[in-house]
Scaffold this motif. Structure first.
Motif, short mmCIF file in Angstrom:
data_model
loop_
_atom_site.label_atom_id
_atom_site.label_comp_id
_atom_site.label_asym_id
_atom_site.label_seq_id
_atom_site.Cartn_x
_atom_site.Cartn_y
_atom_site.Cartn_z
N TYR A 19 16.66 -22.92 -137.40
CA TYR A 19 17.78 -21.73 -137.92
C TYR A 19 19.04 -22.46 -138.26
O TYR A 19 19.96 -21.66 -138.79
CB TYR A 19 18.00 -20.99 -136.55
N TYR B 142 14.33 -22.40 -142.30
CA TYR B 142 13.63 -21.01 -141.91
C TYR B 142 12.64 -20.63 -142.82
O TYR B 142 11.40 -20.44 -142.64
CB TYR B 142 14.63 -20.18 -141.40
N GLU C 168 22.33 -5.06 -138.54
CA GLU C 168 21.08 -5.70 -138.24
C GLU C 168 21.53 -6.94 -137.47
O GLU C 168 22.73 -7.91 -138.09
CB GLU C 168 20.49 -6.28 -139.72
N CYS D 189 19.62 -11.36 -138.38
CA CYS D 189 19.21 -10.93 -139.48
C CYS D 189 18.60 -12.36 -140.51
O CYS D 189 17.98 -12.03 -141.39
CB CYS D 189 20.28 -10.62 -140.52
N GLY D 190 18.73 -13.52 -140.09
CA GLY D 190 18.41 -14.61 -140.56
C GLY D 190 18.73 -14.77 -141.95
O GLY D 190 19.87 -14.55 -142.32
N ARG E 60 15.35 -11.69 -144.94
CA ARG E 60 14.30 -11.17 -145.46
C ARG E 60 13.96 -9.82 -145.46
O ARG E 60 13.52 -9.22 -146.40
CB ARG E 60 13.41 -12.03 -144.59
N ILE E 61 14.05 -9.18 -144.15
CA ILE E 61 13.91 -7.87 -144.00
C ILE E 61 15.18 -7.04 -144.48
O ILE E 61 14.91 -5.84 -144.69
CB ILE E 61 13.37 -7.57 -142.59
N MET F 38 22.53 -19.11 -141.60
CA MET F 38 21.89 -17.79 -141.89
C MET F 38 22.97 -16.94 -142.34
O MET F 38 22.99 -16.25 -143.45
CB MET F 38 21.51 -17.11 -140.61
N ALA G 186 28.00 -14.40 -134.78
CA ALA G 186 28.09 -14.53 -133.42
C ALA G 186 26.89 -14.29 -132.62
O ALA G 186 25.84 -13.85 -133.47
CB ALA G 186 29.08 -13.31 -132.94
N ASP G 187 26.89 -14.69 -131.31
CA ASP G 187 25.57 -14.44 -130.57
C ASP G 187 25.44 -12.95 -130.74
O ASP G 187 26.44 -12.00 -130.45
CB ASP G 187 25.86 -14.79 -129.22
N THR G 188 24.14 -12.29 -130.79
CA THR G 188 24.22 -10.95 -130.79
C THR G 188 24.74 -10.22 -129.65
O THR G 188 25.57 -9.07 -129.96
CB THR G 188 22.67 -10.32 -130.57
N PHE H 281 15.12 -7.81 -136.00
CA PHE H 281 13.62 -7.97 -136.17
C PHE H 281 13.32 -9.43 -136.02
O PHE H 281 14.17 -10.44 -136.37
CB PHE H 281 13.09 -7.94 -137.66
N TRP H 282 12.37 -9.80 -134.81
CA TRP H 282 11.77 -10.89 -134.48
C TRP H 282 13.23 -11.77 -133.77
O TRP H 282 13.19 -13.01 -133.85
CB TRP H 282 11.32 -11.83 -135.42
N SER H 283 14.17 -11.10 -133.33
CA SER H 283 15.40 -11.72 -133.04
C SER H 283 15.82 -10.97 -131.53
O SER H 283 17.01 -12.00 -131.22
CB SER H 283 16.34 -11.66 -134.05
N TYR I 109 15.90 -13.77 -127.94
CA TYR I 109 16.68 -14.75 -127.79
C TYR I 109 17.91 -14.07 -126.81
O TYR I 109 18.32 -14.78 -125.89
CB TYR I 109 17.41 -15.53 -129.18
N PRO I 110 18.86 -13.20 -127.57
CA PRO I 110 19.97 -13.00 -126.77
C PRO I 110 19.46 -12.41 -125.38
O PRO I 110 20.43 -12.48 -124.46
CB PRO I 110 20.57 -11.65 -127.57
C1 SAM Z 1 12.88 -15.60 -135.91
S1 SAM Z 1 14.32 -15.34 -136.87
C2 SAM Z 1 14.33 -13.86 -137.48
C3 SAM Z 1 15.16 -13.68 -138.72
C4 SAM Z 1 14.92 -12.42 -139.59
N1 SAM Z 1 15.22 -11.19 -138.71
C5 SAM Z 1 13.69 -12.24 -140.09
O1 SAM Z 1 12.84 -11.39 -139.65
O2 SAM Z 1 13.16 -13.37 -140.96
C6 SAM Z 1 15.36 -15.39 -135.57
C7 SAM Z 1 16.95 -15.21 -136.01
O3 SAM Z 1 17.66 -14.84 -134.91
C8 SAM Z 1 18.77 -15.65 -134.64
N2 SAM Z 1 19.29 -15.96 -133.42
C9 SAM Z 1 18.83 -16.40 -132.39
N3 SAM Z 1 19.16 -16.26 -131.46
C10 SAM Z 1 20.40 -15.48 -131.59
C11 SAM Z 1 21.41 -15.10 -130.69
N4 SAM Z 1 21.39 -15.22 -129.32
N5 SAM Z 1 22.46 -14.39 -131.39
C12 SAM Z 1 22.30 -14.13 -132.71
N6 SAM Z 1 21.28 -14.46 -133.48
C13 SAM Z 1 20.41 -15.19 -133.13
C14 SAM Z 1 18.47 -17.03 -135.60
O4 SAM Z 1 19.43 -17.78 -136.09
C15 SAM Z 1 17.57 -16.53 -136.53
O5 SAM Z 1 18.24 -16.08 -137.77
#
Ligand code: SAM
Length: 305
Positions: A10, A16, A53, A56-57, A60-61, A81, A97-99, A121-123, A126-127
């Motif tokens: 990331y 990524y 969002e 957001c990475g 992509r989405i 990102m 920032a952290d979510t 999405f897919w994220s 983590y938080p």
């Molecule tokens: C699996 S990727 C998904 C990215 C995008 N949503 C996609 O579907 O391609 C996870 C994303 O969450 C971010 N991420 C991970 N932990 C996070 C957190 N605690 N707060 C904010 N972003 C975080 C990473 O930097 C990464 O961009």
């Protein structure tokens, strides 16, 4: 293994997008699941929605969502990102920032109940997971008080929901911790530290339970679908990097584990396709919380008046 290569997926530019496998559910790619959902709910892009969002990475989405948005906020904790999405979506506001901090700052900036679409999405795992444990190159350290962590995580979900405007949606996709691929990943991480509540599905349980509570309070309706599908690796090497780079985040302990290496190789063998690719079974949880006055808003028009 250096600290900088841990989590490089990331935090290093281009990594990524290079390591990510394409995911298909019933033949539909994950981004198209979102595109189809948007068409079903909004028909055509209006360019008028207020959208945020999280995680957001590289956007992509976001590609699917951006045409619907007039006010677009993109948040991710990785500077790499955020730099990528700032370039791709110059009209969007970005938050690095952290979510959970991003949610808090939006609430402090009077954005309560102001988004038509709050998405992640897919994220979100983590938080939510970070309330329970801390992941660092030194290992996974559970936070001391898991009951406190549960309370904080549920409050976080409540705060996320409170960003949604009346009639708006919270939309999330989460990985399926029970798929064979994710079970292998769980077994690997369990060698570093156990997960709270007996497994990696706990983050989804926290999210779904908190959304169900919100529904029970009358704040909206929860729709939760689990879709079975596939993560497709074009080659063995791509599948291997998917495990070690993305799932194991180049964690030193996992990279140096010969038993794990063998388990991954066996797993890849099991799902090889005749063309030389690898079709890994995958699952996604598609979660839609609709902020309506429940249960009255669920009545058909002729019964609602
Ligand atoms: C699996 S990727 C998904 C990215 C995008 N949503 C996609 O579907 O391609 C996870 C994303 O969450 C971010 N991420 C991970 N932990 C996070 C957190 N605690 N707060 C904010 N972003 C975080 C990473 O930097 C990464 O961009």
């Amino acid at each position: 293994m250096t600290n900088s290569s841990f989590r490089a997926v990331y935090e290093t530019e281009g990594t990524y997008d290079k390591l990510l496998l394409r995911h298909f559910y019933g033949g539909t790619e994950d981004i198209d699941l979102v595109a189809d959902w948007l068409t079903a709910h909004y028909v055509a892009p209006s360019g008028a929605l207020r959208v945020v969002e999280f995680g957001c990475g590289t956007g992509r989405i976001t590609e699917a969502i951006a045409p619907y948005a007039g006010d677009l906020i993109l948040a991710d904790y990785s500077t790499t990102m955020v730099a990528a999405v700032a370039q791709k979506f110059p009209n969007a506001r970005t938050i690095c920032a952290d979510t959970s901090d991003a949610v808090t700052s939006l609430l402090a900036a009077n954005r309560r109940a102001s988004f038509d679409l709050v998405s992640a999405f897919w994220s979100l795992s983590y938080p939510i997971g970070e309330f329970f444990e801390e992941l660092s190159p030194a290992g996974v350290r559970p936070r001391r008080d898991q009951a406190v962590a549960t309370g904080q995580a549920r409050k976080f979900v409540g705060d996320l929901v409170s960003l949604v405007a009346p009639g708006g949606h919270l939309l999330a996709m989460l990985f399926d911790a029970e798929s064979p691929e994710q079970q292998l990943v769980t077994r690997a991480w369990e060698t570093v530290a156990p997960f709270p509540d007996g497994g990696r599905a706990y983050t989804r349980h926290v999210l779904v339970d908190a959304l169900r509570d919100a529904e029970n309070r009358g704040d909206g309706t929860l729709t939760h679908t689990r879709l079975g599908g596939v993560a497709w690796a074009p080659s063995r090497d791509a599948a291997r990097e998917w495990f070690f780079g993305v799932h194991f985040k180049h964690h030193p302990q996992l990279l140096g584990d010969p038993q794990l290496e063998e388990a991954v190789e066996d797993f890849i063998d099991e799902y090889r396709t005749p063309e030389g690719g690898v079709a890994l079974p995958s699952g996604v949880h598609f979660i839609d919380f609709h902020a309506v006055a429940h249960p009255h808003a669920s009545l058909p028009e002729e019964l609602a008046s």
